[in-house]
Design a protein around this motif. Sequence first.
Motif, PDB file in Angstrom:
ATOM      1  N   LEU A   4       1.227  -1.214   0.209  1.00  0.00           N
ATOM      2  CA  LEU A   4      -0.345  -0.187  -0.141  1.00  0.00           C
ATOM      3  C   LEU A   4       0.754   1.189   0.503  1.00  0.00           C
ATOM      4  O   LEU A   4       1.411   1.269   0.807  1.00  0.00           O
ATOM      5  N   THR A   5       1.080   2.491  -0.802  1.00  0.00           N
ATOM      6  CA  THR A   5       1.473   3.226  -0.689  1.00  0.00           C
ATOM      7  C   THR A   5       0.477   5.026  -0.810  1.00  0.00           C
ATOM      8  O   THR A   5      -0.632   4.319  -0.911  1.00  0.00           O
ATOM      9  N   VAL A   6       1.135   5.680  -0.321  1.00  0.00           N
ATOM     10  CA  VAL A   6       0.105   7.130  -0.100  1.00  0.00           C
ATOM     11  C   VAL A   6      -0.439   7.296  -1.356  1.00  0.00           C
ATOM     12  O   VAL A   6      -1.634   7.523  -1.206  1.00  0.00           O
ATOM     13  N   LYS A   7       0.137   7.337  -2.616  1.00  0.00           N
ATOM     14  CA  LYS A   7      -0.350   7.080  -3.996  1.00  0.00           C
ATOM     15  C   LYS A   7      -1.817   6.100  -4.353  1.00  0.00           C
ATOM     16  O   LYS A   7      -2.969   7.028  -4.509  1.00  0.00           O
ATOM     17  N   LYS A   8      -1.912   4.977  -3.794  1.00  0.00           N
ATOM     18  CA  LYS A   8      -2.769   4.650  -4.445  1.00  0.00           C
ATOM     19  C   LYS A   8      -3.936   4.509  -2.744  1.00  0.00           C
ATOM     20  O   LYS A   8      -5.543   4.536  -3.433  1.00  0.00           O
ATOM     21  N   LEU A   9      -3.452   4.952  -1.694  1.00  0.00           N
ATOM     22  CA  LEU A   9      -4.308   5.200  -1.057  1.00  0.00           C
ATOM     23  C   LEU A   9      -4.570   6.876  -1.205  1.00  0.00           C
ATOM     24  O   LEU A   9      -6.246   7.338  -1.056  1.00  0.00           O
ATOM     25  N   ASP A  10      -4.438   7.687  -1.725  1.00  0.00           N
ATOM     26  CA  ASP A  10      -5.047   9.109  -2.206  1.00  0.00           C
ATOM     27  C   ASP A  10      -6.037   8.736  -3.297  1.00  0.00           C
ATOM     28  O   ASP A  10      -6.671   9.636  -3.790  1.00  0.00           O
ATOM     29  N   ASN A  11      -5.442   8.057  -4.475  1.00  0.00           N
ATOM     30  CA  ASN A  11      -6.116   7.250  -5.359  1.00  0.00           C
ATOM     31  C   ASN A  11      -7.980   6.481  -4.926  1.00  0.00           C
ATOM     32  O   ASN A  11      -8.844   7.629  -5.505  1.00  0.00           O
ATOM     33  N   LEU A  13      -9.149   7.643  -2.207  1.00  0.00           N
ATOM     34  CA  LEU A  13     -10.040   8.538  -1.937  1.00  0.00           C
ATOM     35  C   LEU A  13     -10.482   9.700  -2.656  1.00  0.00           C
ATOM     36  O   LEU A  13     -11.583   9.842  -2.482  1.00  0.00           O
ATOM     37  N   SER A  14      -9.868   9.726  -3.484  1.00  0.00           N
ATOM     38  CA  SER A  14     -10.068  10.441  -4.990  1.00  0.00           C
ATOM     39  C   SER A  14     -11.792   9.948  -5.451  1.00  0.00           C
ATOM     40  O   SER A  14     -12.335  10.746  -6.303  1.00  0.00           O
ATOM     41  N   GLU A  15     -11.003   7.976  -5.636  1.00  0.00           N
ATOM     42  CA  GLU A  15     -12.432   7.744  -6.077  1.00  0.00           C
ATOM     43  C   GLU A  15     -13.828   7.528  -5.560  1.00  0.00           C
ATOM     44  O   GLU A  15     -14.560   8.401  -5.813  1.00  0.00           O
ATOM     45  N   ALA A  17     -14.332  10.399  -3.506  1.00  0.00           N
ATOM     46  CA  ALA A  17     -14.444  11.890  -3.657  1.00  0.00           C
ATOM     47  C   ALA A  17     -15.876  12.504  -5.203  1.00  0.00           C
ATOM     48  O   ALA A  17     -16.635  12.515  -4.875  1.00  0.00           O
ATOM     49  N   VAL A  18     -15.046  11.926  -6.222  1.00  0.00           N
ATOM     50  CA  VAL A  18     -15.870  11.477  -7.382  1.00  0.00           C
ATOM     51  C   VAL A  18     -17.416  10.850  -7.472  1.00  0.00           C
ATOM     52  O   VAL A  18     -18.461  11.187  -7.855  1.00  0.00           O
ATOM     53  N   ASN A  19     -16.984   9.544  -6.605  1.00  0.00           N
ATOM     54  CA  ASN A  19     -18.415   8.711  -6.976  1.00  0.00           C
ATOM     55  C   ASN A  19     -19.356   9.974  -5.407  1.00  0.00           C
ATOM     56  O   ASN A  19     -21.119   9.537  -5.231  1.00  0.00           O
ATOM     57  N   HIS A  20     -18.982  10.727  -4.437  1.00  0.00           N
ATOM     58  CA  HIS A  20     -19.902  11.446  -4.132  1.00  0.00           C
ATOM     59  C   HIS A  20     -20.324  10.903  -2.915  1.00  0.00           C
ATOM     60  O   HIS A  20     -20.945  11.262  -1.917  1.00  0.00           O
ATOM     61  N   LYS A  21     -19.049  10.312  -2.137  1.00  0.00           N
ATOM     62  CA  LYS A  21     -19.025   9.742  -1.003  1.00  0.00           C
ATOM     63  C   LYS A  21     -17.869  10.638   0.003  1.00  0.00           C
ATOM     64  O   LYS A  21     -17.023  10.599  -0.719  1.00  0.00           O
ATOM     65  N   LYS A  22     -18.864  10.140   1.142  1.00  0.00           N
ATOM     66  CA  LYS A  22     -17.705  10.753   2.294  1.00  0.00           C
ATOM     67  C   LYS A  22     -17.039  10.415   3.272  1.00  0.00           C
ATOM     68  O   LYS A  22     -17.743   9.646   3.641  1.00  0.00           O
ATOM     69  N   PRO A  23     -15.665  10.110   3.094  1.00  0.00           N
ATOM     70  CA  PRO A  23     -14.974   9.008   3.946  1.00  0.00           C
ATOM     71  C   PRO A  23     -15.255   9.848   5.798  1.00  0.00           C
ATOM     72  O   PRO A  23     -14.619  10.640   5.590  1.00  0.00           O
ATOM     73  N   GLU A  24     -15.519   8.609   6.396  1.00  0.00           N
ATOM     74  CA  GLU A  24     -15.514   8.993   8.080  1.00  0.00           C
ATOM     75  C   GLU A  24     -13.991   8.884   8.524  1.00  0.00           C
ATOM     76  O   GLU A  24     -13.263   9.009   9.464  1.00  0.00           O
ATOM     77  N   LYS A  25     -13.978   7.184   8.501  1.00  0.00           N
ATOM     78  CA  LYS A  25     -12.824   6.742   9.225  1.00  0.00           C
ATOM     79  C   LYS A  25     -11.970   5.928   7.665  1.00  0.00           C
ATOM     80  O   LYS A  25     -12.587   5.274   7.198  1.00  0.00           O
ATOM     81  N   ILE A  26     -10.780   5.869   7.951  1.00  0.00           N
ATOM     82  CA  ILE A  26      -9.923   4.856   7.461  1.00  0.00           C
ATOM     83  C   ILE A  26      -9.336   3.718   8.027  1.00  0.00           C
ATOM     84  O   ILE A  26      -8.269   4.145   9.013  1.00  0.00           O
ATOM     85  N   LEU A  72      -7.262  -2.467   4.123  1.00  0.00           N
ATOM     86  CA  LEU A  72      -7.567  -0.953   3.760  1.00  0.00           C
ATOM     87  C   LEU A  72      -8.575  -0.968   3.220  1.00  0.00           C
ATOM     88  O   LEU A  72      -9.315  -1.546   3.017  1.00  0.00           O
ATOM     89  N   GLU A  73      -9.804  -0.577   4.090  1.00  0.00           N
ATOM     90  CA  GLU A  73     -10.313   0.362   4.451  1.00  0.00           C
ATOM     91  C   GLU A  73     -11.421   1.274   4.431  1.00  0.00           C
ATOM     92  O   GLU A  73     -10.834   1.772   5.576  1.00  0.00           O
ATOM     93  N   ILE A  74     -12.522   1.641   3.610  1.00  0.00           N
ATOM     94  CA  ILE A  74     -12.759   3.338   3.971  1.00  0.00           C
ATOM     95  C   ILE A  74     -14.233   3.249   3.714  1.00  0.00           C
ATOM     96  O   ILE A  74     -14.716   2.907   3.810  1.00  0.00           O
TER      97      ILE A  74
END
Length: 79
Positions: A4-11, A13-15, A17-26, A72-74
């Motif tokens: 798991l890389t920071v880039k994968k995590l950021d991607n 989270l970006s996905e 956001a595109v799907n209009h979901k608000k992450p609460e906890k990682i 990894l679960e969001i």
Amino acid sequence: MAILTVKKLDNTLSELAVNHKKPEKILIGYKAYAELMDDRKFFDEVAGSAMDPSKRKYKNIKIKVTQDDYQLEIKCSKE
């Protein structure tokens, strides 16, 4: 090589956001968390977010370290 890389995590989270979901906890497995902490950008943001390790955040999203190696679960809020 890191699983798991920071880039994968950021991607991921970006996905969300595109799907209009608000992450609460990682939820991050302890080994994956250790690998992410090797990344200076991630370390600076997480370590600087709180003095207490149980209250740390990444991009204003709470982090929960789990006993699973590479989980990894969001969790997203119900809207």
